[in-house]
Motif scaffolding. Structure first.
Motif, PDB file in Angstrom:
ATOM      1  N   ASN A 288       3.751 -18.972  18.732  1.00  0.00           N
ATOM      2  CA  ASN A 288       5.164 -19.331  18.742  1.00  0.00           C
ATOM      3  C   ASN A 288       5.845 -18.641  17.567  1.00  0.00           C
ATOM      4  O   ASN A 288       5.564 -18.958  16.415  1.00  0.00           O
ATOM      5  N   TYR A 289       6.723 -17.681  17.854  1.00  0.00           N
ATOM      6  CA  TYR A 289       7.388 -16.997  16.742  1.00  0.00           C
ATOM      7  C   TYR A 289       8.828 -16.631  17.092  1.00  0.00           C
ATOM      8  O   TYR A 289       9.193 -16.576  18.274  1.00  0.00           O
ATOM      9  N   LYS A 290       9.586 -16.382  16.034  1.00  0.00           N
ATOM     10  CA  LYS A 290      10.992 -16.020  16.222  1.00  0.00           C
ATOM     11  C   LYS A 290      11.360 -14.995  15.157  1.00  0.00           C
ATOM     12  O   LYS A 290      10.951 -15.132  13.999  1.00  0.00           O
ATOM     13  N   ILE A 291      12.132 -13.996  15.551  1.00  0.00           N
ATOM     14  CA  ILE A 291      12.569 -13.006  14.566  1.00  0.00           C
ATOM     15  C   ILE A 291      13.799 -13.546  13.836  1.00  0.00           C
ATOM     16  O   ILE A 291      14.763 -13.994  14.470  1.00  0.00           O
ATOM     17  N   VAL A 292      13.732 -13.572  12.513  1.00  0.00           N
ATOM     18  CA  VAL A 292      14.837 -14.096  11.697  1.00  0.00           C
ATOM     19  C   VAL A 292      15.287 -13.020  10.703  1.00  0.00           C
ATOM     20  O   VAL A 292      14.861 -11.870  10.783  1.00  0.00           O
ATOM     21  N   GLU A 293      16.141 -13.419   9.774  1.00  0.00           N
ATOM     22  CA  GLU A 293      16.624 -12.507   8.729  1.00  0.00           C
ATOM     23  C   GLU A 293      15.471 -11.918   7.921  1.00  0.00           C
ATOM     24  O   GLU A 293      14.412 -12.531   7.799  1.00  0.00           O
ATOM     25  N   ARG A 294      15.737 -10.783   7.294  1.00  0.00           N
ATOM     26  CA  ARG A 294      14.754 -10.215   6.369  1.00  0.00           C
ATOM     27  C   ARG A 294      14.513 -11.163   5.202  1.00  0.00           C
ATOM     28  O   ARG A 294      15.413 -11.917   4.841  1.00  0.00           O
ATOM     29  N   ARG A 295      13.331 -11.123   4.636  1.00  0.00           N
ATOM     30  CA  ARG A 295      13.036 -11.883   3.416  1.00  0.00           C
ATOM     31  C   ARG A 295      13.427 -11.029   2.208  1.00  0.00           C
ATOM     32  O   ARG A 295      13.093  -9.845   2.156  1.00  0.00           O
ATOM     33  N   GLU A 296      14.082 -11.659   1.265  1.00  0.00           N
ATOM     34  CA  GLU A 296      14.547 -10.915   0.093  1.00  0.00           C
ATOM     35  C   GLU A 296      13.366 -10.307  -0.662  1.00  0.00           C
ATOM     36  O   GLU A 296      12.325 -10.953  -0.830  1.00  0.00           O
ATOM     37  N   GLY A 297      13.545  -9.087  -1.099  1.00  0.00           N
ATOM     38  CA  GLY A 297      12.493  -8.438  -1.900  1.00  0.00           C
ATOM     39  C   GLY A 297      11.452  -7.703  -1.071  1.00  0.00           C
ATOM     40  O   GLY A 297      10.625  -6.983  -1.628  1.00  0.00           O
ATOM     41  N   ASP A 298      11.455  -7.882   0.253  1.00  0.00           N
ATOM     42  CA  ASP A 298      10.470  -7.195   1.093  1.00  0.00           C
ATOM     43  C   ASP A 298      10.830  -5.718   1.252  1.00  0.00           C
ATOM     44  O   ASP A 298      12.002  -5.361   1.325  1.00  0.00           O
ATOM     45  N   ILE A 299       9.793  -4.905   1.335  1.00  0.00           N
ATOM     46  CA  ILE A 299      10.006  -3.484   1.580  1.00  0.00           C
ATOM     47  C   ILE A 299       9.759  -3.179   3.055  1.00  0.00           C
ATOM     48  O   ILE A 299       9.226  -4.020   3.783  1.00  0.00           O
ATOM     49  N   THR A 300      10.163  -1.979   3.469  1.00  0.00           N
ATOM     50  CA  THR A 300      10.021  -1.605   4.880  1.00  0.00           C
ATOM     51  C   THR A 300       8.559  -1.334   5.248  1.00  0.00           C
ATOM     52  O   THR A 300       8.048  -1.876   6.228  1.00  0.00           O
ATOM     53  N   ALA A 301       7.927  -0.489   4.473  1.00  0.00           N
ATOM     54  CA  ALA A 301       6.586  -0.051   4.882  1.00  0.00           C
ATOM     55  C   ALA A 301       5.743   0.340   3.677  1.00  0.00           C
ATOM     56  O   ALA A 301       6.250   0.949   2.730  1.00  0.00           O
ATOM     57  N   ALA A 302       4.465  -0.033   3.722  1.00  0.00           N
ATOM     58  CA  ALA A 302       3.508   0.395   2.702  1.00  0.00           C
ATOM     59  C   ALA A 302       2.134   0.498   3.332  1.00  0.00           C
ATOM     60  O   ALA A 302       1.666  -0.448   3.964  1.00  0.00           O
ATOM     61  N   TYR A 303       1.534   1.673   3.230  1.00  0.00           N
ATOM     62  CA  TYR A 303       0.109   1.805   3.554  1.00  0.00           C
ATOM     63  C   TYR A 303      -0.497   2.886   2.684  1.00  0.00           C
ATOM     64  O   TYR A 303       0.181   3.796   2.208  1.00  0.00           O
ATOM     65  N   ALA A 304      -1.796   2.725   2.470  1.00  0.00           N
ATOM     66  CA  ALA A 304      -2.480   3.487   1.418  1.00  0.00           C
ATOM     67  C   ALA A 304      -2.966   4.845   1.889  1.00  0.00           C
ATOM     68  O   ALA A 304      -3.419   4.998   3.024  1.00  0.00           O
ATOM     69  N   ASP A 305      -2.905   5.812   0.998  1.00  0.00           N
ATOM     70  CA  ASP A 305      -3.758   6.993   1.110  1.00  0.00           C
ATOM     71  C   ASP A 305      -5.037   6.614   0.378  1.00  0.00           C
ATOM     72  O   ASP A 305      -5.002   6.330  -0.819  1.00  0.00           O
ATOM     73  N   THR A 306      -6.148   6.581   1.091  1.00  0.00           N
ATOM     74  CA  THR A 306      -7.380   6.067   0.489  1.00  0.00           C
ATOM     75  C   THR A 306      -8.369   7.183   0.127  1.00  0.00           C
ATOM     76  O   THR A 306      -9.526   6.913  -0.182  1.00  0.00           O
ATOM     77  N   ASN A 307      -7.889   8.435   0.158  1.00  0.00           N
ATOM     78  CA  ASN A 307      -8.813   9.555  -0.090  1.00  0.00           C
ATOM     79  C   ASN A 307      -9.497   9.478  -1.436  1.00  0.00           C
ATOM     80  O   ASN A 307     -10.689   9.782  -1.552  1.00  0.00           O
ATOM     81  N   LEU A 308      -8.742   9.075  -2.458  1.00  0.00           N
ATOM     82  CA  LEU A 308      -9.326   9.046  -3.802  1.00  0.00           C
ATOM     83  C   LEU A 308     -10.484   8.041  -3.866  1.00  0.00           C
ATOM     84  O   LEU A 308     -11.567   8.350  -4.377  1.00  0.00           O
ATOM     85  N   ALA A 309     -10.241   6.855  -3.341  1.00  0.00           N
ATOM     86  CA  ALA A 309     -11.310   5.839  -3.338  1.00  0.00           C
ATOM     87  C   ALA A 309     -12.483   6.300  -2.477  1.00  0.00           C
ATOM     88  O   ALA A 309     -13.651   6.113  -2.842  1.00  0.00           O
ATOM     89  N   ASN A 310     -12.185   6.928  -1.332  1.00  0.00           N
ATOM     90  CA  ASN A 310     -13.258   7.430  -0.459  1.00  0.00           C
ATOM     91  C   ASN A 310     -14.131   8.421  -1.208  1.00  0.00           C
ATOM     92  O   ASN A 310     -15.356   8.331  -1.189  1.00  0.00           O
ATOM     93  N   GLU A 311     -13.471   9.375  -1.896  1.00  0.00           N
ATOM     94  CA  GLU A 311     -14.227  10.460  -2.530  1.00  0.00           C
ATOM     95  C   GLU A 311     -14.889  10.021  -3.828  1.00  0.00           C
ATOM     96  O   GLU A 311     -16.049  10.330  -4.076  1.00  0.00           O
ATOM     97  N   GLU A 312     -14.147   9.323  -4.658  1.00  0.00           N
ATOM     98  CA  GLU A 312     -14.661   9.015  -6.000  1.00  0.00           C
ATOM     99  C   GLU A 312     -15.549   7.768  -6.020  1.00  0.00           C
ATOM    100  O   GLU A 312     -16.527   7.721  -6.751  1.00  0.00           O
ATOM    101  N   LEU A 313     -15.158   6.765  -5.270  1.00  0.00           N
ATOM    102  CA  LEU A 313     -15.951   5.528  -5.274  1.00  0.00           C
ATOM    103  C   LEU A 313     -17.014   5.540  -4.174  1.00  0.00           C
ATOM    104  O   LEU A 313     -17.918   4.698  -4.163  1.00  0.00           O
TER     105      LEU A 313
END
Ligand code: UFG
Length: 335
Positions: A288-313
């Motif tokens: 059960n969900y409903k689309i409402v107003e944006r939440r203050e302080g939220d950003i549009t999009a974030a996802y990681a480039d994980t190459n450094l962790a893949n290679e180094e760690l």
């Protein structure tokens, strides 16, 4: 075998990391003041690994208690999770956040210096990037002005550690987490949000079992393919394993500089609606969900480039978002 101090080791990410540490043969000592966790987690860790970690109920805000602990204990490395983490609360009570997240960090670093301890892993956050100009986000992306006191404590925390590394012969790794979700496969440990959940997945699972009436989807007008915001959701067990990889890098002196930073995510972004669809599929429920107003302080999009962790760690997230959601659902059903 090395003995590792895990502060906040009864919390969500901390408890999963303790399990992975023990499974990799480390001895673990936990400090946790139970401010956002339960003592039963200790039993649950033991029932997964067959080994009870040492545990001290110490409030890290007490300088004397921290000093006393380090006088008594032999420690080879520290993974520092203990901190307050509610973004909204931090706006209302900033000083609580600076005391809980910064003062305690300084006390620990002082003791590390005094006892010539060198290996330190810090829980940082992708929040330091704010809305990054380029996606996926690499570690080279500029640090944006913090959106909240909570976010500021992560930025300042990284700076304090970096300066201490240079001046005090410390070696440290900051892991910038994207969005940790899910629970241990055994469903014996997981996320225990206090009161009304602020984060998406616990709100979703609580709605699905009927504790909450309806999920509010914050914002349907973001410039994304379906209008809802995009995040990089990582299974908490994958995240826990990144700490083992980072710790081993320090213990083996494989680090390239005294202070290093790695993104810890999957590299894949999912919108809120995609999360809901995936959840409905794995749980075989209708949410059960409903689309409402944006939440203050939220950003549009974030996802990681994980190459450094893949290679180094030599670390890579292995679990899918479906597996993570299924584990969160199993955990919720156990509660
Ligand atoms: N969301 C909803 N409804 C809810 C809760 C969340 O639609 O009831 C949405 C949010 O708007 C966001 C996404 O689901 O688009 C994820 O929200 P979360 O609160 O789960 O996670 P955030 O990305 O907001 O928070 C994460 C970390 C914080 C960190 C923050 C910085 O959990 O520690 O990123 O932006 F501070």
């Amino acid at each position: 075998m090395s003995r590792i101090l895990v502060t906040g080791g009864l919390g969500f990410i901390g408890s999963h990391t303790v399990v992975e540490l023990q499974s990799s043969g480390y001895n673990v000592v936990i400090i946790d003041n139970l401010s956002n966790s339960k003592i039963e987690v200790l039993d649950n860790i033991e029932s997964i690994t067959g080994k009870r970690p040492d545990y001290y109920n110490i409030d890290l805000k007490s300088k004397e208690k921290v000093q006393h602990f380090f006088q008594q204990q032999k420690i080879d490395g520290i993974i520092h999770f203990a901190a307050s983490k509610a973004v909204g609360e931090s706006v209302e009570q900033p000083l609580k956040y600076y005391e809980n997240n910064i003062t305690t960090l300084v006390y620990i670093l002082q003791e590390m210096k005094k006892h010539q301890l060198t290996n330190f892993i810090f829980s940082s956050s992708c929040t330091v990037y704010g809305q990054a100009d380029e996606l996926p986000i690499t570690e080279k992306a500029p640090i944006k002005p913090a959106e909240s006191p909570y976010g500021n404590t992560k930025q300042i925390g990284e700076e304090i550690i970096k300066e201490s590394c240079i001046a005090d012969n410390l070696a440290a790794i900051a892991l910038r987490y994207f969005n940790p979700i899910g629970a241990h496969n055994s469903a014996k440990i997981g996320e225990l949000p206090l009161g009304v959940p602020q984060n998406l997945i616990p709100y979703v699972t609580q709605t699905a079992v009927g504790i909450r009436k309806e999920l509010s989807v914050f914002g349907g007008d973001y410039p994304t393919q379906d209008g809802t915001a995009i995040r990089d959701y990582i299974h908490v067990v994958d995240l826990a394993k990144a700490h083992i990889a980072a710790l081993e890098r320090l213990l083996k002196n494989n680090n390239k500089t005294e202070f290093e930073v790695f993104n810890v995510g999957t590299g894949k972004g999912s919108s809120v609606l995609e999360v809901i669809q995936a959840f409905e599929k794995v749980s075989n429920t209708k949410l059960n969900y409903k689309i409402v107003e944006r939440r203050e302080g939220d950003i549009t999009a974030a996802y990681a480039d994980t190459n450094l962790a893949n290679e180094e760690l030599g670390w890579k997230a292995e679990k899918t978002i479906e597996e993570a959601l299924a584990s969160a659902w199993k955990w919720q059903m156990e509660q």
